[in-house]
Design an enzyme around this catalytic site. Structure first.
Site, PDB file in Angstrom:
ATOM      1  N   ASP A 294     -17.589   5.094   2.785  1.00  0.00           N
ATOM      2  CA  ASP A 294     -16.464   6.732   3.347  1.00  0.00           C
ATOM      3  C   ASP A 294     -16.446   8.048   2.953  1.00  0.00           C
ATOM      4  O   ASP A 294     -15.728   8.971   3.674  1.00  0.00           O
ATOM      5  CB  ASP A 294     -15.421   5.745   2.057  1.00  0.00           C
ATOM      6  CG  ASP A 294     -14.670   4.963   2.574  1.00  0.00           C
ATOM      7  OD1 ASP A 294     -13.895   4.601   3.901  1.00  0.00           O
ATOM      8  OD2 ASP A 294     -14.285   3.877   2.004  1.00  0.00           O
ATOM      9  N   TYR A 378      -6.037   3.418   2.346  1.00  0.00           N
ATOM     10  CA  TYR A 378      -6.550   3.549   1.006  1.00  0.00           C
ATOM     11  C   TYR A 378      -6.443   5.225   0.058  1.00  0.00           C
ATOM     12  O   TYR A 378      -7.149   5.888   0.802  1.00  0.00           O
ATOM     13  CB  TYR A 378      -8.292   3.312   0.330  1.00  0.00           C
ATOM     14  CG  TYR A 378      -8.369   1.308  -0.419  1.00  0.00           C
ATOM     15  CD1 TYR A 378      -7.862   0.840  -1.894  1.00  0.00           C
ATOM     16  CD2 TYR A 378      -8.453   0.054   0.657  1.00  0.00           C
ATOM     17  CE1 TYR A 378      -7.481  -0.278  -2.068  1.00  0.00           C
ATOM     18  CE2 TYR A 378      -8.848  -0.932   0.703  1.00  0.00           C
ATOM     19  CZ  TYR A 378      -7.563  -0.981  -1.230  1.00  0.00           C
ATOM     20  OH  TYR A 378      -7.892  -2.678  -1.781  1.00  0.00           O
TER      21      TYR A 378
END
Length: 665
Positions: A294, A378
């Site tokens: 990420d 998320y």
């Protein structure tokens, strides 16, 4: 307070804009360039005087020419009237990270592509304005015939209305393969039509019944905060440090030091969350490709959420703005991207003398520096805490929405959990690699591993209860990949090689890592080869300016495992007395629970650094008794605080509402 720009201060929007303006004058970037970040060249900048121009690196792409470059340059400053550019180093065009803006471009193009429209119609979806397409990193899963293209694959979601939670309604079986440069859908995998979720996933107040009654809980500091801020320099009690911020890592702490009497003693030169890896452990066709860097494939900086409207910090708050370069080459300001505040943290130390009835107790407080990053579904909160006893902690809070898949009627998931009718949440993991440039009592440190053993010598252990602590110095990089083991009381000491305490021991800080796991994937699998750093819980390396990221400089569509920490270890540089970089890898194995749906209560993981022979004695003996601060008994009427509550601004107004998040769709 007025201040001059320090070398470690986050880049300003003016600095970003002046460098980008020069890049735009170069014909090679084409008519529609895309950008992926600008970063301070810290190894060069550290030696500069305050106010000077600063060295930077910028990544620019020409999607029409399948080309990309890393461009070096200098911002303007007291030593230079204008910004300037240096070298243009070609970069494999596939490999720069994907900006949120590039993700939105391909998402908008994909949901209206004829191949997607046709596949959606089979599922009874005709209004594509209610469809989200999240482009996901494809590293390791590139089709062989497309290996030279800048690619992504898509997860597809459907909303029943504009304000619906799309992440609750996966479009099962549908996987588009996307070209990020041409913004085209190359092909669509259709693994069969499954029923859509029959139950909503909205999580806003009132959706599932009336709100419970909750009594007010006030956090007040009538005399203001205990910290001082001068630009990006922070002092709090005996601590001092500087706030930094980068495109790749988000929040960075520089030059963390503790004042011990009249001496300021360094502890860390630099600290940041360096990478996040999230592998999904499910062979479902819409889940098996899910494994993300990420930070390296997207970037924590531009994913940072504004805390201006959120109840993320309470009490007396100081916010720091952050500036990033967006995918179109514009400087973007993230208002209130970093939060600084104090927290009560229960008991610091206590003892009751039962012979005299005398009781001594001190309340603990901590200084918290935090930011939140939203990565599609998320949300991750990163909280660095400094304590009065010299300890440092990192706590990572995981929340947001589970990444789910569809499942057929009457089926139960083999590799996950049911969270809603026709909706399964796959088992997955979260790995956070932290970079700590250590400076315990100076620049030269060593790493020592410590574990417990039973004393086997019966003469020394006649009663069988003697336990010895065994120390092992990690002398070089070939031995610097270590595993945590709580069953042996495993921990590590980061020692000074220059200073000793009054007992003749090296002054040190102790590193403890309670949150670890192992990767549950077969050796040789793509998931395993993509992120070899997760095979160990702790790494150490000798500082090298170009070795910035544990996964390497450009991990997007890189050769699996060819770069990063495992490649650097081959040099086998000495570590005893080195400028040491320690890389804790903390992790959680997430086997979902139905109670984490439709939005997750926060899960917490982290690690702790605490002084171990660093001080002569308990350094918090100077914390005053509570009665010298305020009464230990509740006052009849609590004083009002000027800046307390949820997200209070400088004028005392409080805002509680949805934060300014980010999603790829």
């Amino acid at each position: 307070m007025t201040h001059s720009r320090h070398w470690s201060d986050p880049l300003t929007s003016e600095e970003i804009a002046e460098v980008v303006a020069l890049v735009r004058t170069d014909d090679r970037i084409g008519l529609q360039p895309r950008f992926w970040g600008i970063a301070l060249e810290e190894s060069l900048a550290r030696a500069l005087a305050t106010g000077q121009g600063r060295p930077v690196r910028l990544v620019v792409m020409n999607p029409d020419a399948h080309a990309a470059w890393e461009v070096t340059g200098w911002t303007s400053g007291t030593d230079r009237a204008t910004a300037s550019l240096g070298s243009w180093t070609p970069v494999d065009a596939k490999r720069p990270g994907v900006s949120s803006d590039e993700a939105r471009l391909i998402a908008q193009a994909a949901r209206n592509h004829p191949l997607i429209v046709e596949a959606l119609a089979k599922r009874g979806i005709t209004d594509t304005s209610l469809v989200w397409v999240d482009p996901e990193s494809i590293t390791g899963f590139e089709p062989e015939d497309l290996a030279d293209r800048r690619l992504s694959w898509g997860t597809v979601w459907h909303r029943e209305s504009a304000d619906d939670n799309g992440y609750a309604r996966p479009v099962a079986g549908l996987v588009p393969i996307l070209d990020l440069e041409t913004l085209d859908v190359i092909r669509v995998e259709d693994h069969g039509v499954l029923p859509m979720a029959s139950e909503g996933g909205n999580y806003r107040s009132g959706t599932w019944g009336p709100d419970r009654a909750v009594a007010p809980l006030e956090i007040t500091q009538a005399d203001g905060p205990g910290f001082d801020v001068d630009g990006h320099e922070v002092t709090w009690q005996n601590w001092s440090f500087r706030i930094g911020f980068t495109h790749r890592e988000g929040l960075v702490l520089h030059d963390v030091s503790y004042r011990d009497g009249d001496v300021v003693r360094p502890v860390l030169r630099r600290a940041a969350v360096n990478e996040m890896y999230v592998p999904y452990l499910d062979s479902d066709p819409t889940a098996y490709r899910k494994n993300f860097f990420d930070w390296g494939e997207y970037g924590a900086g531009p994913l940072t959420a504004s805390l201006e409207l959120g109840c993320d910090c309470v009490g007396e708050i100081h916010y720091f703005d952050a500036n990033v370069l967006d995918g179109h080459g514009e400087a973007k300001t993230i208002t209130n991207g970093v939060c600084l505040h104090e927290e009560d943290f229960s008991t610091l130390w206590k003892h009751v003398n039962t012979r005299t009835g005398e009781s001594d107790v001190r309340r603990s407080r901590r200084l918290v520096i935090s930011f939140f990053a939203t990565v599609a579904n998320y949300d991750y909160g990163f909280y660095w805490s400094l304590y009065q006893d010299g300890a440092i902690e990192l706590e990572i809070k995981l929340t947001g929405i589970l990444s789910v898949s569809g499942i057929d009627d009457g089926q139960m998931p083999r590799y996950g959990r049911m969270v809603s009718p026709n909706v399964q949440a796959p088992t997955h993991q979260h790995y956070f690699a932290v970079r700590l440039d250590t400076a315990v009592d100076g620049p030269q440190n060593r790493l020592v591993e410590v574990h417990a053993e039973v004393e086997e010598d019966e003469e020394l252990n006649p009663f069988g209860n003697a336990c010895k602590m065994v120390s092992n110095t990690i002398v070089s990089e070939k031995d610097a990949g270590r595993m945590a083991d709580s069953s042996r009381a495993m921990h590590w000491r980061i020692e000074s090689t220059d200073r000793t305490n009054r007992f003749g021991e090296s002054t040190s800080y102790r590193l403890m890592m309670p949150n670890t796991t192992k990767l549950f994937a077969k050796p040789g699998s793509i998931v395993e080869r993509k992120a070899p750093f997760v095979s160990k819980h702790l790494w150490a390396s000798a500082y090298a300016a170009e070795e910035r990221f544990i996964t390497g400089e450009y991990p997007n569509q890189a050769d699996l495992g060819a770069e990063g920490i495992t490649a650097w270890q081959q040099a086998d540089r000495p570590l005893d007395g080195a400028e040491l970089v320690v890389w804790p890898v903390i992790a959680v194995h997430h086997y979902p629970r139905p109670e984490e749906w439709p939005i997750m209560p926060v899960a917490r993981i982290g690690f702790r650094l605490e002084p171990d022979g660093f001080f002569t004695r308990n350094p918090s003996l100077d914390v005053p008794a509570q009665e010298s601060i305020s009464s230990c008994h509740a006052p009849a009427a609590a004083p009002a605080a000027a800046h307390s509550g949820c997200g209070c601004g400088s004028g005392g107004s409080c805002h509680c509402g949805p934060g300014a998040g980010h999603h790829h769709g």
